[in-house]
Design an enzyme around this catalytic site. Structure first.
Site, PDB file in Angstrom:
ATOM      1  N   LYS A 170     -19.768  -8.426  35.672  1.00 17.99           N
ATOM      2  CA  LYS A 170     -20.981  -8.472  34.850  1.00 17.99           C
ATOM      3  C   LYS A 170     -20.903  -9.677  33.916  1.00 17.99           C
ATOM      4  CE  LYS A 170     -22.083  -6.900  30.874  1.00 17.99           C
ATOM      5  NZ  LYS A 170     -22.998  -8.000  30.430  1.00 17.99           N
ATOM      6  N   GLU A 245      -9.632  -8.772  25.670  1.00 11.09           N
ATOM      7  CA  GLU A 245      -9.405 -10.050  24.984  1.00 11.09           C
ATOM      8  C   GLU A 245     -10.591 -10.243  24.061  1.00 11.09           C
ATOM      9  OE1 GLU A 245      -9.406 -13.225  23.386  1.00 11.09           O
ATOM     10  OE2 GLU A 245     -10.286 -14.016  25.231  1.00 11.09           O
ATOM     11  N   CYS A 279     -13.025 -17.970  21.066  1.00  7.87           N
ATOM     12  CA  CYS A 279     -12.256 -16.948  20.354  1.00  7.87           C
ATOM     13  C   CYS A 279     -11.070 -17.544  19.615  1.00  7.87           C
ATOM     14  CB  CYS A 279     -11.795 -15.866  21.327  1.00  7.87           C
ATOM     15  SG  CYS A 279     -10.752 -16.472  22.682  1.00  7.87           S
ATOM     16  N   GLU A 373     -14.896 -13.655  11.546  1.00 11.74           N
ATOM     17  CA  GLU A 373     -15.035 -14.595  12.652  1.00 11.74           C
ATOM     18  C   GLU A 373     -16.470 -15.137  12.652  1.00 11.74           C
ATOM     19  OE1 GLU A 373     -14.030 -14.840  17.407  1.00 11.74           O
ATOM     20  OE2 GLU A 373     -15.015 -13.026  16.665  1.00 11.74           O
TER      21      GLU A 373
END
Length: 478
Positions: A170, A245, A279, A373
Site C-alpha cells: 500500500k 520504522e 525521518c 518532529e
C-alpha cells in the site's frame, strides 16, 4: 519504450474510487489512479496467499535472477523514473538519482539473500538429526510513505520476494506511481510471476484492512510514530509481527574542536535535504557554546543562499513540500516557536508549497520546533557547555533514530556515541544516510529497531522451523 503506461493503472477495477496524483510544485495533474478499499485488500491477500507456495518452491537462483534483472531495470529506465520521482514527490534530480541507485542496490542485495544458508544443524540428546530452517512467512503487507517512495517501498518488497514470499503493497496515494505502480512495472518486466505483488494505493482504511487481514502475518510499516503506534497495537492484538520504522528528531552534536568551515555544509544537508521530509533529518543542532554564535550566523547564511523552486523546471536545492497540510504543520511549528522566544535567523517564509530553509536560534525545551518532529526544512540550534550536557540534550525526548557527531577526535566521537541511545550513529557526518547493506531502524518512538537492510531482512521476512529426523520410530514408556 516507456516502462509506465497509464492505461495499465487506469483500467484497474478497485473499489476506492479515483484519485488524482498532482505535482506539488505546480498543482498539475500527473495521473489518475484507482484507490483500493477494504474488499480489495481481501481479494489481493487471497490471491497472494494462493500464489505464495509455488514461488517459495521456486529454486533460489530463479528468484535471485528476477531481483537482479529488476535492479538492472531501475538503471535502464532511470530517465523515465527520475522524472516521476521529481514531479510526483517534489524531489530534486539528485535525490531522485539517489533513490534509483538505492532501489537497484536493494534488489541486488535481495537477490543475494535468496542463496543465504537457511538454517543450522543442532546438537540433540536423542539419536536423530536436528536442524533449523528458515521458511517464508507467506504474505507480507508493506505500507510505505510519500517522502522517499521508491526506496521505502522496495526495501521491503525486494527482500520479501527474494525470500519466497508474496507481497501486498500500500503506497501513499500522493506518490502512488513512483512508490508502487513503478515497482510493479519493473518487477513484471523482470519476470516476477503474476499474483505475487499487489499494489493497492489507499488511505488509512486500506492500511487497517491490510493489518487486519488474516492471510497477512507480517506487516512492514514506514511512517509517522502516531500511525505506527496504531499499526503496532492492531498487529499485537492479532499476534502478528509488525516491523515499524517511524519518526525521529535526530541530533547533530558539534564539539568544540569541530572544523566550522567543513561542518556548515554537512549541517545544512542534514536539515534541508528533500525539504527536511526525511525521518533521519537533523532536527536538533547541538553546538558547543564556543562555536554557537558563529555556527548560527553561518548556517543562516547558508540557508539564505539555497535556491528553492520547481525541481523539474529549475536548478534548485529544495523543491516543494508535499502538500498544504504539511506546509501548515511546518509553518505552525515555526510560528509557535518564535512566539515562545526562539529567534528566526533565516527563512520562516514560503510561497505556495515552497518553504524557505529556516534556522531557529535560542531554542530550549519549550520550543515546539525543537522538541517535535517538524518534517520540514527547519534547523533549531541550541548550545551546550560540556560533553555531559551534550549527552543529556541529545538523549532527551522520545525518539532514537539517528545521530551525528562532529569532532576532530574520532575516538572521542565514538565514545560519545556510546552514551547516546540511537539506532544509527555517524561520526563526522550528518544524520541522513542509507545503504542497502546496512541494518536500519531506531529505538523508542522511532520504531522497533533494525528491521530493514542486510541480515535484518532474514529476521523480518522468514520464520524459523525446527525439524528432527530419526532412522526408527522413537520409543516411549507408554
Amino acid at each position: 519504450m516507456p516502462l509506465l503506461d497509464p492505461r495499465t493503472w487506469q483500467s484497474r477495477t478497485l473499489a476506492g474510487g479515483e484519485h488524482t496524483v498532482t505535482e506539488p510544485a505546480t498543482g498539475e495533474r500527473l495521473a489518475t489512479v484507482t484507490l483500493a478499499a477494504a474488499q480489495d485488500v481481501t481479494t489481493a491477500a487471497r490471491e497472494a496467499h494462493a500464489a505464495r507456495s509455488a514461488w517459495a518452491g521456486t529454486p533460489h537462483f530463479v528468484r535471485a535472477a528476477v531481483l537482479r534483472r529488476a535492479g538492472d531495470l531501475f538503471a535502464a529506465h532511470a530517465d523515465e523514473l527520475r522524472e516521476w520521482i521529481v514531479r510526483e514527490s517534489g524531489s530534486v534530480p539528485g535525490k531522485a538519482d539517489f533513490e534509483l541507485h538505492v532501489a537497484a542496490q536493494e534488489c541486488y542485495e535481495a537477490a543475494a539473500l535468496a542463496s543465504r544458508p537457511t538454517g543450522q544443524i543442532l546438537p540433540s540428546e536423542a539419536p536423530r538429526l536436528s536442524y533449523t530452517r528458515r521458511v517464508p512467512v507467506g504474505v507480507v503487507g508493506v505500507i510505505a510513505p510519500f517522502n522517499a517512495p521508491l526506496i521505502l517501498s522496495i526495501r521491503s518488497v525486494a527482500p520479501a520476494l527474494a525470500l519466497g514470499n508474496a507481497v501486498v503493497l500500500k503506497p501513499d496515494p500522493r506518490t502512488a506511481v513512483c512508490g508502487g505502480l513503478a515497482l510493479a512495472a519493473v518487477l513484471a518486466e523482470a519476470g516476477l510471476p503474476e499474483g505475487l505483488l499487489h499494489i493497492l494505493p489507499g488511505g488509512a482504511g486500506t492500511g487497517r484492512a491490510l493489518v487486519d487481514d488474516p492471510l497477512v502475518p507480517v506487516i512492514s510499516f514506514t511512517g509517522s510514530t502516531a500511525a505506527g503506534r496504531a499499526v503496532g497495537e492492531a498487529a499485537g492484538r492479532l499476534l502478528k509481527r509488525a516491523h515499524l520504522e517511524l519518526g525521529g528528531n535526530s541530533a547533530l552534536v558539534v564539539l568544540e574542536d569541530a572544523d566550522i568551515d567543513a561542518v556548515i555544509s554537512t549541517a545544512a544537508w542534514g536539515s534541508f535535504f528533500h525539504q527536511g521530509q526525511i525521518c533521519m533529518t537533523t532536527g536538533r543542532h547541538l553546538v558547543h557554546a564556543s562555536l554557537y554564535e558563529e555556527y548560527v550566523e553561518r548556517l543562516a547564511a547558508k540557508a539564505d543562499s539555497l535556491a528553492v523552486g520547481d525541481p523539474h523546471r529549475e536548478q534548485v536545492h529544495l523543491g516543494p513540500v508535499i502538500d498544504s497540510a504539511q506546509l501548515a504543520k511546518i509553518q505552525g511549528l515555526v510560528e509557535s516557536s518564535t512566539a515562545r522566544g526562539a529567534k528566526l535567523a533565516a527563512g520562516g517564509t514560503h510561497e505556495k508549497l515552497f518553504y524557505r530553509p529556516t534556522v531557529l536560534a535560542g531554542v530550549d525545551d519549550t520550543t515546539p520546533a525543537y522538541t517535535e518532529e517538524v518534517f520540514g526544512p527547519v534547523a533549531p540550534v541550541r548550545s551546550f557547555a560540556d560533553t555531559d550536557e551534550a549527552v543529556a540534550l541529545a538523549s532527551a525526548g522520545p525518539y532514537g533514530l539517528s545521530l551525528g557527531i562532529v569532532t576532530r577526535d574520532t575516538a572521542r566521537g565514538l565514545d560519545l556515541a556510546e552514551r547516546i541511545p540511537t539506532g544509527i550513529a555517524h561520526i563526522n557526518d550528518q544524520t541522513v544516510n542509507d545503504e542497502a547493506v546496512a541494518p536500519f531502524g531506531g529505538t523508542g518512538a522511532s520504531g522497533t529497531g533494525a528491521r530493514f537492510g542486510g541480515e535484518a531482512n532474514l529476521e523480518a521476512f522468514t520464520e524459523v522451523r525446527w525439524t528432527t529426523v530419526r532412522g526408527d520410530v522413537a520409543p516411549y514408556p507408554f
